[in-house]
Design an enzyme around this catalytic site. Structure first.
Site, PDB file in Angstrom:
ATOM      1  CB  SER A 209      -0.934  -0.451   1.129  1.00  0.00           C
ATOM      2  OG  SER A 209      -1.647   0.770   1.191  1.00  0.00           O
TER       3      SER A 209
ATOM      4  CG  ASP B 162      -5.890  -3.420  -3.492  1.00  0.00           C
ATOM      5  OD1 ASP B 162      -7.266  -3.275  -2.956  1.00  0.00           O
ATOM      6  OD2 ASP B 162      -5.146  -2.584  -3.945  1.00  0.00           O
TER       7      ASP B 162
ATOM      8  CG  HIS C 154      -4.831  -3.577   0.207  1.00  0.00           C
ATOM      9  ND1 HIS C 154      -4.400  -2.253  -0.895  1.00  0.00           N
ATOM     10  CD2 HIS C 154      -4.446  -2.304   0.990  1.00  0.00           C
ATOM     11  CE1 HIS C 154      -3.343  -1.151  -0.576  1.00  0.00           C
ATOM     12  NE2 HIS C 154      -3.448  -1.412   0.678  1.00  0.00           N
TER      13      HIS C 154
END
Length: 426
Positions: free
Chosen positions: A163, A348, A405
């Site tokens: 991320s 994601d 994610h």
């Protein structure tokens, strides 16, 4: 004591290594030997690290590589989300995690930027204002860590993240490499590998509408509404109005939740109850666990309270949040021998795979043609297709199926393949 032959000398040397291992390590929380400490990286700014020595059956911890784990957010704690929700040896129920990374290698969880998790600042003015400052703080921490743990100076070092951590990690790797060239740090940095990274916010956000339409999560009306919002973000970035772009990004996230009726943005295929509330790395259960259990076990009750997500870290970075970092990746590939890897869970939304592929396709580096010419191969493990990989020019891309994610949580089998590709666990 006299040693009579080479076998006795060897056995004694192994014994000494084991003694050194035990002397260097201590009991923390959970299985295995651990070490943790604060480093004042700037006056009034303190980063925290938590080292988990590998639990692999080795005569010396230093037979295995050292992997640094950086969390996203920015402002989500590596010591909480990373260690207990994703890849540490146990979860917050106290149950062993079969896919934990510590069983294969030494793992260093760092709460970064300052103000995240156990890390803290003495005044508001010490929060990091940009990605460069985050990277320099991390280099200062590693300089201190490697001086106090000199055995790791000779151990292969790898930086992994996800991320927004995927935006921090490349610049950290570059600054660590430069510090090593200047003779300020002694380490064996081999790779930086980032998962579902927020490296190019514009590419990521522009991919939302077509991705959601193709996935069947929005219809054409939803696509048009979302396209208008993302186009406005693009316009603001092009105009250099980055502060308004940050606000527009927040509005886009809210619009996605409204149009999709709260689809789980971290994995579009995960069942998510209408009454469930999820914030990345920031759950009351995790916070209670860290404060009431881990803090006491590490004897940190006299320190600043552990924080799952510190919004002041996010707001302190301001416009830097939506700035791209593609140029940093290019510099790593052109100016260093460090391997660069990107892995992306295809389910994601937050850092959608199409956006990642777009900026990679546009990125230019000296050996790009070898990557372009490479064949994308299937990742097939025990007969099952887990994803695809493409490698060339010191750069690797992994598309991971059945994951969003956090690939290490959703598809640990594929994650294990990626870990082995870069570290070989040795």
């Amino acid at each position: 004591m006299q040693l009579k032959n080479i076998k006795e000398i060897t056995a004694y040397a192994v014994f000494l290594l084991q003694v050194i291992n035990w002397a260097a390590a201590g009991r923390g929380f959970g299985p295995g030997e651990q070490d943790w400490n604060y480093v004042e990286v700037r006056k009034g700014a303190h980063l925290f690290y938590w080292l988990h020595y590998t639990t692999a059956k080795v005569s010396s911890f230093y037979e295995r590589p050292l992997v640094i784990w950086l969390q996203g957010g920015p402002g989500v704690a590596s010591t909480g989300c990373g260690c207990f929700e994703q890849l540490g040896p146990i979860d917050i129920e106290g149950q062993p995690r079969a896919s934990n990374w510590v069983q294969h290698m030494n793992v260093l969880f760092i709460d970064s930027p300052v103000g995240t998790g156990f890390s803290y600042v003495e005044s508001f003015g010490e929060y990091a204002l940009n990605n460069k400052q985050i990277a320099l703080d991390l280099v200062t921490l590693m300089s201190d860590f490697l001086r106090s743990h000199p055995e790791f100076q000779r151990v292969p070092l790898h930086i992994f993240s996800e991320s927004y951590g995927g935006k921090m990690a490349p610049e950290f790797a570059l600054e660590l490499h430069l510090a090593q060239q200047r003779g300020e740090v002694q380490c064996q940095l081999k790779s930086v590998v980032v998962g579902n990274p927020f490296i190019s916010p514009l590419d990521t956000i522009l991919s939302y509408a077509p991705y959601l339409l193709q996935m069947g999560i929005v219809d054409h009306d939803g696509y048009k509404n979302l396209s208008r919002a993302t186009f406005e973000f693009s316009r603001l970035v092009s105009a250099g109005d980055m502060r308004q772009a940050v606000d527009q990004d927040e509005q886009i996230q809210e619009l996605i939740m409204e149009i999709t009726e709260n689809v789980f943005v971290y994995n579009t295929q995960r069942r998510f109850h209408v009454d469930d509330v999820y914030h990345y790395g920031d759950s009351p259960k995790l916070s209670d666990f860290m404060v009431n259990n881990v803090t006491k076990a590490l004897n940190l009750t006299h320190m600043s309270k552990w924080t799952a997500f510190n919004s002041l870290v996010f707001f302190g970075l301001g416009i830097d949040v939506v700035k791209p970092a593609i140029d940093i990746v290019t510099r790593l590939l052109d100016e260093t021998p460090i391997r660069v890897g990107i892995f992306s869970g295809v389910l994601d939304i937050i850092c959608a795979t199409p956006g990642t592929v777009n900026w990679i396709d546009r990125m230019s580096w000296r050996s790009k043609q070898s990557y372009v010419d490479a064949t994308r191969r299937p990742i097939r493990i025990d007969g099952f297709l887990e994803g695809y990989e493409k490698q060339g020019g010191n750069f690797s891309m992994f598309w991971v199926l059945r994951s969003g994610h956090s690939v290490q949580v959703d598809n640990p089998v594929a994650m294990s393949h990626i870990l082995r590709e870069f570290t070989n666990y040795g």
